[in-house]
Design a protein around this motif. Structure first.
Motif, PDB file in Angstrom:
ATOM      1  N   LYS A   1       0.837  -1.192   0.000  1.00 18.92           N
ATOM      2  CA  LYS A   1       0.000   0.000   0.000  1.00 18.92           C
ATOM      3  C   LYS A   1       0.875   1.245   0.000  1.00 18.92           C
ATOM      4  CE  LYS A   1      -4.096  -1.739   2.376  1.00 18.92           C
ATOM      5  NZ  LYS A   1      -4.879  -1.648   3.628  1.00 18.92           N
ATOM      6  N   GLU A   2       0.334   2.327  -0.537  1.00 20.45           N
ATOM      7  CA  GLU A   2       1.004   3.624  -0.500  1.00 20.45           C
ATOM      8  C   GLU A   2       1.343   3.961   0.952  1.00 20.45           C
ATOM      9  OE1 GLU A   2       2.026   7.155  -2.863  1.00 20.45           O
ATOM     10  OE2 GLU A   2       0.951   5.396  -3.574  1.00 20.45           O
ATOM     11  N   GLY A   3       2.533   4.417   1.169  1.00 22.53           N
ATOM     12  CA  GLY A   3       2.972   4.800   2.514  1.00 22.53           C
ATOM     13  C   GLY A   3       4.057   5.838   2.381  1.00 22.53           C
ATOM     14  N   ALA A   4       5.147   5.674   3.113  1.00 22.39           N
ATOM     15  CA  ALA A   4       6.284   6.573   2.954  1.00 22.39           C
ATOM     16  C   ALA A   4       6.856   6.461   1.542  1.00 22.39           C
ATOM     17  CB  ALA A   4       7.355   6.253   3.993  1.00 22.39           C
ATOM     18  N   LEU A   5       6.686   5.271   0.944  1.00 22.81           N
ATOM     19  CA  LEU A   5       7.065   5.043  -0.462  1.00 22.81           C
ATOM     20  C   LEU A   5       5.803   4.947  -1.294  1.00 22.81           C
ATOM     21  CD1 LEU A   5       9.766   2.264   0.061  1.00 22.81           C
ATOM     22  CD2 LEU A   5      10.180   4.665  -0.475  1.00 22.81           C
ATOM     23  N   SER A   6       5.890   5.412  -2.523  1.00 18.88           N
ATOM     24  CA  SER A   6       4.750   5.296  -3.433  1.00 18.88           C
ATOM     25  C   SER A   6       4.595   3.854  -3.890  1.00 18.88           C
ATOM     26  CB  SER A   6       4.953   6.199  -4.655  1.00 18.88           C
ATOM     27  OG  SER A   6       5.992   5.677  -5.484  1.00 18.88           O
ATOM     28  N   GLU A   7       3.427   3.524  -4.405  1.00 18.20           N
ATOM     29  CA  GLU A   7       3.220   2.176  -4.943  1.00 18.20           C
ATOM     30  C   GLU A   7       4.173   1.901  -6.107  1.00 18.20           C
ATOM     31  OE1 GLU A   7      -0.880   1.432  -5.852  1.00 18.20           O
ATOM     32  OE2 GLU A   7      -1.499   1.651  -3.759  1.00 18.20           O
TER      33      GLU A   7
END
Length: 112
Positions: free
Chosen positions: A38-44
């Protein structure tokens, strides 16, 4: 000559079936797997590129197929994908070479 491979591309679509013989463990894995991507600190897109690079280092043809498609679908281009693979190759090569220090230490110890 037989063109059959040990790896059957059709098996990638069967990945979800790993829960069949161990439903609880399969559910836990897929819940975790879904959360990780899932999208988080890093993009998908970034996560797909990381997965593609790792797929090459662990030499998983199923993962290479899946994360090539996923990277493209998430907006990565061919240059970004190849650069990610080169980063993985450099790390794997470096990890191999850095262990040469152990060999060098041992050879020096035995040569004294």
């Amino acid at each position: 000559m037989n063109d059959a491979s040990y790896y059957n591309p059709a098996d990638l679509a069967k990945f979800g079936n790993i829960s069949e013989w161990q439903p609880e463990m399969g559910r836990k894995f897929f819940d975790y797997y879904g959360e990780v991507f899932k999208e988080g600190a890093l993009s998908e897109r970034e996560k797909a590129l990381i997965a593609l690079a790792v797929a090459h280092t662990v030499q998983c043809p199923y993962c290479i197929d899946a994360y090539t498609a996923d990277s493209l679908q998430k907006g990565a281009d061919e240059a970004q994908m190849m650069e990610a693979v080169h980063v993985a190759a450099a790390i794997k090569g470096g990890a191999t070479l850095v262990h040469a220090t152990m060999m060098m230490n041992k050879a020096k110890e035995l040569s004294m």
